[in-house]
Scaffold this motif. Structure first.
Motif, PDB file in Angstrom:
ATOM      1  N   UNK A   1       9.247  -0.691  -0.031  1.00 11.31           N
ATOM      2  CA  UNK A   1       8.904   0.725   0.081  1.00 11.31           C
ATOM      3  C   UNK A   1       7.414   0.885  -0.202  1.00 11.31           C
ATOM      4  N   UNK A   2       6.853   2.010   0.240  1.00 10.87           N
ATOM      5  CA  UNK A   2       5.434   2.254  -0.019  1.00 10.87           C
ATOM      6  C   UNK A   2       5.133   2.214  -1.511  1.00 10.87           C
ATOM      7  N   UNK A   3       4.112   1.463  -1.869  1.00 16.05           N
ATOM      8  CA  UNK A   3       3.616   1.329  -3.237  1.00 16.05           C
ATOM      9  C   UNK A   3       4.607   0.680  -4.188  1.00 16.05           C
ATOM     10  N   UNK A   4       5.600  -0.015  -3.646  1.00 17.49           N
ATOM     11  CA  UNK A   4       6.451  -0.852  -4.486  1.00 17.49           C
ATOM     12  C   UNK A   4       5.966  -2.294  -4.436  1.00 17.49           C
ATOM     13  N   UNK A   5       6.526  -3.130  -5.280  1.00 17.84           N
ATOM     14  CA  UNK A   5       5.996  -4.477  -5.423  1.00 17.84           C
ATOM     15  C   UNK A   5       7.111  -5.483  -5.668  1.00 17.84           C
ATOM     16  N   UNK A   6       6.746  -6.751  -5.484  1.00 20.48           N
ATOM     17  CA  UNK A   6       7.612  -7.875  -5.845  1.00 20.48           C
ATOM     18  C   UNK A   6       6.847  -8.770  -6.800  1.00 20.48           C
TER      19      UNK A   6
ATOM     20  N   UNK B   1      -5.376   2.400   9.309  1.00 22.39           N
ATOM     21  CA  UNK B   1      -4.829   3.737   9.086  1.00 22.39           C
ATOM     22  C   UNK B   1      -5.021   4.121   7.620  1.00 22.39           C
ATOM     23  N   UNK B   2      -5.387   5.364   7.377  1.00 20.08           N
ATOM     24  CA  UNK B   2      -5.630   5.829   6.008  1.00 20.08           C
ATOM     25  C   UNK B   2      -4.346   6.241   5.305  1.00 20.08           C
ATOM     26  N   UNK B   3      -4.424   6.325   3.977  1.00 15.94           N
ATOM     27  CA  UNK B   3      -3.326   6.873   3.181  1.00 15.94           C
ATOM     28  C   UNK B   3      -3.222   8.376   3.369  1.00 15.94           C
TER      29      UNK B   3
ATOM     30  N   UNK C   1       0.819  -1.217   0.000  1.00 15.86           N
ATOM     31  CA  UNK C   1       0.000   0.000   0.000  1.00 15.86           C
ATOM     32  C   UNK C   1       0.852   1.267   0.000  1.00 15.86           C
ATOM     33  N   UNK C   2       0.203   2.395  -0.280  1.00 17.78           N
ATOM     34  CA  UNK C   2       0.872   3.689  -0.261  1.00 17.78           C
ATOM     35  C   UNK C   2       1.154   4.191   1.145  1.00 17.78           C
ATOM     36  N   UNK C   3       1.791   5.337   1.192  1.00 13.98           N
ATOM     37  CA  UNK C   3       2.244   5.923   2.458  1.00 13.98           C
ATOM     38  C   UNK C   3       1.084   6.291   3.379  1.00 13.98           C
ATOM     39  N   UNK C   4       1.294   6.085   4.682  1.00 13.22           N
ATOM     40  CA  UNK C   4       0.355   6.542   5.716  1.00 13.22           C
ATOM     41  C   UNK C   4       1.094   7.469   6.674  1.00 13.22           C
ATOM     42  N   UNK C   5       0.337   8.194   7.489  1.00 10.65           N
ATOM     43  CA  UNK C   5       0.955   9.061   8.496  1.00 10.65           C
ATOM     44  C   UNK C   5       1.769   8.243   9.489  1.00 10.65           C
TER      45      UNK C   5
END
Length: 215
Positions: free
Chosen positions: A182-187, A32-34, A15-19
């Motif tokens: 990392x946020x929003x990266x993938x394998x 927790x939200x993005x 998922x993308x970055x969160x606080x």
């Protein structure tokens, strides 16, 4: 990247970055939200992943993954299947604490976890228990793919690492050696005659074909 050779592939997308990511606060199953940055990360990544022509999307039911997957669904038109089995590791008393706070309060437990020992962080789940719930779900979804198909799994860093470790048949103490996403990266995993194979790890750009003797 979709299997022109007829093999199936799995993209495991964090998922993308969160606080809480920014605060180095342990999230676990806390919903927790993005951040705005996280949403922008998801939109960018979704445009890239859509070019791979995914056939199916499965997703954790927590908001940070749901909102990340929604960006890919919007550009592909695919429906998303949600399942709590893809949630992040439940970490009990660790959840909501920063890593510094965890080290101060649970120092021995934290060190044992980093050494790869089986630890119920904060009284929560073992990493092998996370793999027990997540990896079979991913395998079942992959089995439904057409020849040469691509599955996108939208989940969390810890769950993705344990799922990869299980699907590759690695011993659980070595899973930590895979490193984080990392946020929003993938394998990317690909089918081979010996089972699943790791093709890309912590990627943020489209994979290049492997050309050489190790194909």
């Amino acid at each position: 990247m979709t299997g022109t050779d007829g093999t199936r592939r799995i993209v495991l997308w964090r998922h993308g970055q969160t606080a809480w990511n920014l605060e180095r606060r342990f999230q676990g199953t806390t919903d927790v939200e993005l951040t705005d940055t996280g949403r922008a990360q998801a939109r960018r990544a979704a445009r890239l992943l859509a070019t791979l022509g995914p056939d199916a999307i499965i997703c954790s039911d927590l908001r940070r993954t749901v909102d990340t997957a929604a960006e890919l669904a919007a550009v592909t038109g695919l429906a998303v299947t949600y399942d709590e089995a893809l949630r992040e590791t439940y970490a009990g008393a660790w959840q909501g604490l920063t890593h510094d706070e965890i080290m101060a309060r649970f120092g021995e437990e934290y060190a044992a976890w980093k050494r790869g020992e089986p630890v119920r962080r904060g009284g929560g789940e073992l990493e092998t228990e996370v793999a027990d719930r997540a990896a079979p779900l991913v395998e079942r979804a992959a089995e439904k793919l057409p020849r040469g198909g691509l599955l996108v799994v939208v989940s969390h860093g810890g769950t993705i690492r344990t799922t990869i470790g299980r699907l590759l048949g690695l011993p659980s103490p070595s899973w930590e050696s895979l490193g984080g996403l990392s946020n929003c990266c993938w394998s990317v995993l690909g089918e081979s005659v010996r089972g699943w194979r790791l093709l890309e790890h912590n990627a943020g750009s489209l994979p290049e074909p492997v050309i050489g003797d190790d194909v």
